[in-house]
Scaffold this motif. Sequence first.
Motif, PDB file in Angstrom:
ATOM      1  N   GLU A   1       7.689   2.122  13.718  1.00 28.20           N
ATOM      2  CA  GLU A   1       7.154   2.118  12.364  1.00 28.20           C
ATOM      3  C   GLU A   1       6.090   3.195  12.190  1.00 28.20           C
ATOM      4  O   GLU A   1       5.384   3.570  13.131  1.00 28.20           O
ATOM      5  CB  GLU A   1       6.570   0.746  12.006  1.00 28.20           C
ATOM      6  N   PHE A   2       5.998   3.659  10.986  1.00 23.61           N
ATOM      7  CA  PHE A   2       5.017   4.682  10.612  1.00 23.61           C
ATOM      8  C   PHE A   2       3.616   4.104  10.635  1.00 23.61           C
ATOM      9  O   PHE A   2       3.396   2.967  10.204  1.00 23.61           O
ATOM     10  CB  PHE A   2       5.352   5.195   9.211  1.00 23.61           C
ATOM     11  N   VAL A   3       2.671   4.884  11.125  1.00 23.30           N
ATOM     12  CA  VAL A   3       1.269   4.479  11.135  1.00 23.30           C
ATOM     13  C   VAL A   3       0.448   5.382  10.218  1.00 23.30           C
ATOM     14  O   VAL A   3      -0.248   4.897   9.323  1.00 23.30           O
ATOM     15  CB  VAL A   3       0.695   4.517  12.560  1.00 23.30           C
TER      16      VAL A   3
ATOM     17  N   ALA B   1      -0.041   3.725   6.666  1.00 31.30           N
ATOM     18  CA  ALA B   1       0.650   2.471   6.413  1.00 31.30           C
ATOM     19  C   ALA B   1      -0.364   1.455   5.895  1.00 31.30           C
ATOM     20  O   ALA B   1      -1.542   1.484   6.292  1.00 31.30           O
ATOM     21  CB  ALA B   1       1.294   1.957   7.700  1.00 31.30           C
ATOM     22  N   ASP B   2       0.089   0.570   5.040  1.00 28.67           N
ATOM     23  CA  ASP B   2      -0.831  -0.425   4.470  1.00 28.67           C
ATOM     24  C   ASP B   2      -1.483  -1.277   5.563  1.00 28.67           C
ATOM     25  O   ASP B   2      -2.635  -1.706   5.419  1.00 28.67           O
ATOM     26  CB  ASP B   2      -0.080  -1.330   3.498  1.00 28.67           C
ATOM     27  N   SER B   3      -0.755  -1.505   6.640  1.00 28.12           N
ATOM     28  CA  SER B   3      -1.242  -2.396   7.694  1.00 28.12           C
ATOM     29  C   SER B   3      -2.433  -1.823   8.458  1.00 28.12           C
ATOM     30  O   SER B   3      -3.160  -2.574   9.125  1.00 28.12           O
ATOM     31  CB  SER B   3      -0.111  -2.721   8.671  1.00 28.12           C
ATOM     32  N   VAL B   4      -2.649  -0.507   8.364  1.00 29.46           N
ATOM     33  CA  VAL B   4      -3.745   0.108   9.124  1.00 29.46           C
ATOM     34  C   VAL B   4      -4.787   0.770   8.228  1.00 29.46           C
ATOM     35  O   VAL B   4      -5.821   1.237   8.723  1.00 29.46           O
ATOM     36  CB  VAL B   4      -3.214   1.141  10.148  1.00 29.46           C
ATOM     37  N   LYS B   5      -4.501   0.814   6.942  1.00 30.47           N
ATOM     38  CA  LYS B   5      -5.427   1.460   6.011  1.00 30.47           C
ATOM     39  C   LYS B   5      -6.798   0.808   6.117  1.00 30.47           C
ATOM     40  O   LYS B   5      -6.914  -0.402   6.226  1.00 30.47           O
ATOM     41  CB  LYS B   5      -4.878   1.334   4.591  1.00 30.47           C
ATOM     42  N   ASP B   6      -7.825   1.611   6.096  1.00 30.11           N
ATOM     43  CA  ASP B   6      -9.221   1.196   6.176  1.00 30.11           C
ATOM     44  C   ASP B   6      -9.642   0.800   7.597  1.00 30.11           C
ATOM     45  O   ASP B   6     -10.822   0.460   7.813  1.00 30.11           O
ATOM     46  CB  ASP B   6      -9.533   0.032   5.225  1.00 30.11           C
ATOM     47  N   ARG B   7      -8.716   0.823   8.539  1.00 24.77           N
ATOM     48  CA  ARG B   7      -9.071   0.557   9.940  1.00 24.77           C
ATOM     49  C   ARG B   7      -8.817   1.765  10.847  1.00 24.77           C
ATOM     50  O   ARG B   7      -9.567   1.986  11.806  1.00 24.77           O
ATOM     51  CB  ARG B   7      -8.276  -0.643  10.491  1.00 24.77           C
ATOM     52  N   PHE B   8      -7.768   2.521  10.537  1.00 21.58           N
ATOM     53  CA  PHE B   8      -7.400   3.674  11.354  1.00 21.58           C
ATOM     54  C   PHE B   8      -7.721   4.963  10.585  1.00 21.58           C
ATOM     55  O   PHE B   8      -7.630   5.002   9.353  1.00 21.58           O
ATOM     56  CB  PHE B   8      -5.909   3.656  11.666  1.00 21.58           C
ATOM     57  N   THR B   9      -8.062   6.003  11.332  1.00 24.03           N
ATOM     58  CA  THR B   9      -8.317   7.312  10.742  1.00 24.03           C
ATOM     59  C   THR B   9      -7.590   8.372  11.554  1.00 24.03           C
ATOM     60  O   THR B   9      -7.781   8.473  12.773  1.00 24.03           O
ATOM     61  CB  THR B   9      -9.815   7.630  10.708  1.00 24.03           C
ATOM     62  N   ILE B  10      -6.769   9.165  10.868  1.00 23.18           N
ATOM     63  CA  ILE B  10      -6.063  10.257  11.514  1.00 23.18           C
ATOM     64  C   ILE B  10      -6.825  11.548  11.251  1.00 23.18           C
ATOM     65  O   ILE B  10      -7.373  11.758  10.168  1.00 23.18           O
ATOM     66  CB  ILE B  10      -4.601  10.348  11.006  1.00 23.18           C
ATOM     67  N   SER B  11      -6.855  12.417  12.260  1.00 22.61           N
ATOM     68  CA  SER B  11      -7.536  13.701  12.102  1.00 22.61           C
ATOM     69  C   SER B  11      -6.887  14.711  13.040  1.00 22.61           C
ATOM     70  O   SER B  11      -6.048  14.347  13.871  1.00 22.61           O
ATOM     71  CB  SER B  11      -9.035  13.580  12.393  1.00 22.61           C
ATOM     72  N   ARG B  12      -7.271  15.974  12.890  1.00 22.83           N
ATOM     73  CA  ARG B  12      -6.728  17.007  13.750  1.00 22.83           C
ATOM     74  C   ARG B  12      -7.722  18.145  13.894  1.00 22.83           C
ATOM     75  O   ARG B  12      -8.531  18.383  12.993  1.00 22.83           O
ATOM     76  CB  ARG B  12      -5.387  17.516  13.228  1.00 22.83           C
ATOM     77  N   ASP B  13      -7.634  18.827  15.016  1.00 24.43           N
ATOM     78  CA  ASP B  13      -8.436  20.022  15.264  1.00 24.43           C
ATOM     79  C   ASP B  13      -7.446  21.107  15.667  1.00 24.43           C
ATOM     80  O   ASP B  13      -7.033  21.182  16.828  1.00 24.43           O
ATOM     81  CB  ASP B  13      -9.467  19.759  16.368  1.00 24.43           C
ATOM     82  N   ASN B  14      -7.054  21.928  14.714  1.00 27.95           N
ATOM     83  CA  ASN B  14      -6.028  22.942  14.989  1.00 27.95           C
ATOM     84  C   ASN B  14      -6.504  23.987  15.993  1.00 27.95           C
ATOM     85  O   ASN B  14      -5.694  24.569  16.719  1.00 27.95           O
ATOM     86  CB  ASN B  14      -5.586  23.606  13.688  1.00 27.95           C
TER      87      ASN B  14
ATOM     88  N   ASN C   1       5.444  23.064   4.200  1.00 31.17           N
ATOM     89  CA  ASN C   1       5.804  22.892   2.799  1.00 31.17           C
ATOM     90  C   ASN C   1       4.987  21.804   2.114  1.00 31.17           C
ATOM     91  O   ASN C   1       5.168  21.549   0.933  1.00 31.17           O
ATOM     92  CB  ASN C   1       7.286  22.537   2.668  1.00 31.17           C
ATOM     93  N   GLY C   2       4.145  21.159   2.882  1.00 33.90           N
ATOM     94  CA  GLY C   2       3.324  20.108   2.315  1.00 33.90           C
ATOM     95  C   GLY C   2       3.896  18.716   2.462  1.00 33.90           C
ATOM     96  O   GLY C   2       3.305  17.753   1.973  1.00 33.90           O
ATOM     97  N   ARG C   3       5.027  18.607   3.165  1.00 29.27           N
ATOM     98  CA  ARG C   3       5.632  17.284   3.315  1.00 29.27           C
ATOM     99  C   ARG C   3       4.747  16.399   4.189  1.00 29.27           C
ATOM    100  O   ARG C   3       4.294  16.796   5.253  1.00 29.27           O
ATOM    101  CB  ARG C   3       7.018  17.412   3.946  1.00 29.27           C
ATOM    102  N   LEU C   4       4.552  15.185   3.770  1.00 32.59           N
ATOM    103  CA  LEU C   4       3.727  14.197   4.480  1.00 32.59           C
ATOM    104  C   LEU C   4       4.576  12.936   4.593  1.00 32.59           C
ATOM    105  O   LEU C   4       4.327  11.939   3.926  1.00 32.59           O
ATOM    106  CB  LEU C   4       2.444  13.945   3.707  1.00 32.59           C
ATOM    107  N   SER C   5       5.564  13.006   5.463  1.00 32.21           N
ATOM    108  CA  SER C   5       6.591  11.976   5.511  1.00 32.21           C
ATOM    109  C   SER C   5       6.198  10.768   6.353  1.00 32.21           C
ATOM    110  O   SER C   5       5.459  10.886   7.344  1.00 32.21           O
ATOM    111  CB  SER C   5       7.882  12.582   6.076  1.00 32.21           C
ATOM    112  N   SER C   6       6.739   9.623   5.969  1.00 34.08           N
ATOM    113  CA  SER C   6       6.597   8.390   6.746  1.00 34.08           C
ATOM    114  C   SER C   6       7.899   8.056   7.476  1.00 34.08           C
ATOM    115  O   SER C   6       7.990   7.010   8.125  1.00 34.08           O
ATOM    116  CB  SER C   6       6.198   7.225   5.840  1.00 34.08           C
TER     117      SER C   6
END
Length: 127
Positions: free
Chosen positions: A46-48, A61-74, A104-109
């Motif tokens: 499942e998508f997170v 995903a709704d199940s992790v919203k407000d608890r998980f944070t995604i980030s990146r350092d390119n 292209n800006g796609r942010l797929s689940s």
Amino acid sequence: QVQLVESGGGLVQAGDSLRLSCSASGRVFSSYTMGWFRQAPGKEREFVAAIAWTGGSTRYADSVKDRFTISRDNAKNTGYLQMNSLKPDDTAVYYCAADALGFNGRLSSRSGDYGSWGQGTQVTVSS
């Protein structure tokens, strides 16, 4: 293709935090959308969360919203998933993935949109 390696999983108690890392090599990671997925025993993957190549857009995903944070350092070719207030239901193998059409800006689940995957890291949350 970009090669991905996850780390940071482990055994924690409910309410604890963990930070997963995803180290990338190969093609230019900075142009890919990065996603995190998880798979619990006997369940489908499942998508997170996902983050755009710029880091400017995220999706959860709704199940992790407000608890998980995604980030990146390119600059470091590394992505992260900060997981707070963990619950037993969060127990799963966590996978990072890269979507080559992210430029292209796609942010797929959808897992099928991600062409590169890591081997996964186990997260176990005890009650």
